[in-house]
Design a protein around this motif. Structure first.
Motif, PDB file in Angstrom:
ATOM      1  N   ALA A  31     -28.571  26.841 -17.560  1.00  0.00           N
ATOM      2  CA  ALA A  31     -27.716  26.998 -16.380  1.00  0.00           C
ATOM      3  C   ALA A  31     -26.269  27.052 -16.856  1.00  0.00           C
ATOM      4  N   ASP A  32     -25.620  28.190 -16.647  1.00  0.00           N
ATOM      5  CA  ASP A  32     -24.260  28.387 -17.152  1.00  0.00           C
ATOM      6  C   ASP A  32     -23.181  28.258 -16.089  1.00  0.00           C
ATOM      7  N   ILE A  33     -23.431  28.826 -14.913  1.00  0.00           N
ATOM      8  CA  ILE A  33     -22.382  28.927 -13.893  1.00  0.00           C
ATOM      9  C   ILE A  33     -22.962  28.592 -12.529  1.00  0.00           C
ATOM     10  N   ALA A  34     -22.220  27.798 -11.763  1.00  0.00           N
ATOM     11  CA  ALA A  34     -22.527  27.606 -10.342  1.00  0.00           C
ATOM     12  C   ALA A  34     -21.588  28.551  -9.592  1.00  0.00           C
ATOM     13  N   TYR A  35     -22.153  29.431  -8.758  1.00  0.00           N
ATOM     14  CA  TYR A  35     -21.317  30.445  -8.113  1.00  0.00           C
ATOM     15  C   TYR A  35     -21.315  30.378  -6.588  1.00  0.00           C
ATOM     16  N   TRP A  36     -22.138  29.497  -6.020  1.00  0.00           N
ATOM     17  CA  TRP A  36     -22.161  29.396  -4.564  1.00  0.00           C
ATOM     18  C   TRP A  36     -22.395  27.964  -4.166  1.00  0.00           C
ATOM     19  N   PRO A  37     -21.644  27.422  -3.245  1.00  0.00           N
ATOM     20  CA  PRO A  37     -20.629  28.096  -2.440  1.00  0.00           C
ATOM     21  C   PRO A  37     -19.448  28.551  -3.299  1.00  0.00           C
ATOM     22  N   ILE A  38     -18.849  29.657  -2.897  1.00  0.00           N
ATOM     23  CA  ILE A  38     -17.830  30.321  -3.700  1.00  0.00           C
ATOM     24  C   ILE A  38     -16.649  29.408  -4.022  1.00  0.00           C
ATOM     25  N   LYS A  39     -16.299  28.515  -3.120  1.00  0.00           N
ATOM     26  CA  LYS A  39     -15.162  27.613  -3.371  1.00  0.00           C
ATOM     27  C   LYS A  39     -15.482  26.623  -4.478  1.00  0.00           C
ATOM     28  N   GLU A  40     -16.760  26.470  -4.818  1.00  0.00           N
ATOM     29  CA  GLU A  40     -17.197  25.557  -5.888  1.00  0.00           C
ATOM     30  C   GLU A  40     -17.555  26.312  -7.165  1.00  0.00           C
ATOM     31  N   PHE A  41     -17.135  27.571  -7.286  1.00  0.00           N
ATOM     32  CA  PHE A  41     -17.427  28.375  -8.484  1.00  0.00           C
ATOM     33  C   PHE A  41     -16.908  27.640  -9.721  1.00  0.00           C
ATOM     34  N   ARG A  42     -17.815  27.467 -10.740  1.00  0.00           N
ATOM     35  CA  ARG A  42     -17.397  26.737 -11.929  1.00  0.00           C
ATOM     36  C   ARG A  42     -18.394  26.950 -13.053  1.00  0.00           C
ATOM     37  N   LYS A  43     -17.902  26.759 -14.275  1.00  0.00           N
ATOM     38  CA  LYS A  43     -18.775  26.727 -15.451  1.00  0.00           C
ATOM     39  C   LYS A  43     -19.410  25.345 -15.491  1.00  0.00           C
ATOM     40  N   LEU A  44     -20.693  25.298 -15.709  1.00  0.00           N
ATOM     41  CA  LEU A  44     -21.402  24.021 -15.706  1.00  0.00           C
ATOM     42  C   LEU A  44     -21.273  23.337 -17.052  1.00  0.00           C
ATOM     43  N   LYS A  45     -21.065  22.005 -17.001  1.00  0.00           N
ATOM     44  CA  LYS A  45     -20.950  21.204 -18.226  1.00  0.00           C
ATOM     45  C   LYS A  45     -21.935  20.070 -18.188  1.00  0.00           C
ATOM     46  N   ARG A  86     -26.069  27.635  -5.805  1.00  0.00           N
ATOM     47  CA  ARG A  86     -26.670  28.754  -6.524  1.00  0.00           C
ATOM     48  C   ARG A  86     -26.074  28.788  -7.935  1.00  0.00           C
ATOM     49  N   VAL A  87     -26.951  28.962  -8.915  1.00  0.00           N
ATOM     50  CA  VAL A  87     -26.512  28.949 -10.314  1.00  0.00           C
ATOM     51  C   VAL A  87     -27.033  30.185 -11.044  1.00  0.00           C
ATOM     52  N   ILE A  88     -26.293  30.592 -12.069  1.00  0.00           N
ATOM     53  CA  ILE A  88     -26.711  31.705 -12.922  1.00  0.00           C
ATOM     54  C   ILE A  88     -27.342  31.116 -14.182  1.00  0.00           C
ATOM     55  N   ILE A  89     -28.513  31.638 -14.511  1.00  0.00           N
ATOM     56  CA  ILE A  89     -29.278  31.164 -15.653  1.00  0.00           C
ATOM     57  C   ILE A  89     -29.219  32.213 -16.766  1.00  0.00           C
ATOM     58  N   ASN A  90     -28.807  31.789 -17.948  1.00  0.00           N
ATOM     59  CA  ASN A  90     -28.776  32.634 -19.129  1.00  0.00           C
ATOM     60  C   ASN A  90     -30.162  32.570 -19.769  1.00  0.00           C
TER      61      ASN A  90
END
Length: 195
Positions: A181-195, A61-65
């Motif tokens: 796509a700025d951030i991957a937030y799920w699964p929670i252990k893989e939470f990270r800023k996308l590059k 799951r990712v957060i989109i700006n």
């Protein structure tokens, strides 16, 4: 005494009613803010498929700006979500910007004749040293265009051997971009800023 008690009860009811109205107003404001933020600023997406592996996995799951490109233009190597058609959105990496000449030769990306490093592919290319990870091509061979047109992008999936991207669907119009796509937030252990 009876009158005092009734007056106290009336006052208590008025206080409870005011409290309920206050909470209702707060909830309405919060709901409006959530709808506005989700509708105009940020949203979340579930990624289906393996076209962006290993950067993004199937079902991440990712957060989109959604506002970033209203202020500025997409940059090379941004990961964007765009409308591939009326019912489907894709997530891919920006490789070519308007006016760019894009070419792949011997697993090396050339932009306007200059070799460009793709650090997000290092892990992948080490695995596939025997065979090319990205097959040779030029824009003209794929699209009939020598350069990326104005207000369009050329995009590729990170998993070049298993991605439907600009090599098949052509250039992406700026009008079809949902956001970055700025951030991957799920699964929670893989939470990270996308590059």
């Amino acid at each position: 005494m009876e009158i005092n008690r009734r007056l106290e009860n009336i006052e208590k009811r008025k206080k409870v009613k005011k409290e309920i109205i206050s909470w209702a107003k707060t909830l309405v404001v919060v709901l409006v803010l959530v709808v506005a933020i989700r509708g105009f600023l940020f949203t979340n997406y579930i990624v289906y498929g393996s076209s962006m592996m290993p950067t993004i996995q199937d079902r991440d799951r990712v957060i989109i700006n959604k506002i970033g490109y209203g202020i500025g233009a997409p940059k090379r190597f941004d990961m964007i979500v765009f409308h591939a058609n009326e019912t489907t959105d894709y997530i891919k990496r920006v490789i070519g910007l308007p006016g760019d000449f894009i070419e792949y030769k011997d697993d090396v990306l050339y932009v306007n004749g200059i070799a460009v490093d793709e650090p997000y592919l290092v892990e992948i290319t080490d695995v596939y040293k025997r065979y090319p990870y990205t097959h040779d091509f030029t824009l003209e061979e794929l699209t009939g265009e020598k350069y990326v047109p104005k207000d369009h992008l050329f995009v590729l999936g990170d998993n070049r051997r298993n991605s439907v991207d600009s090599r098949q669907i052509g250039f992406i119009s700026f009008d079809d971009i949902v956001g970055k796509a700025d951030i991957a937030y799920w699964p929670i252990k893989e939470f990270r800023k996308l590059k």
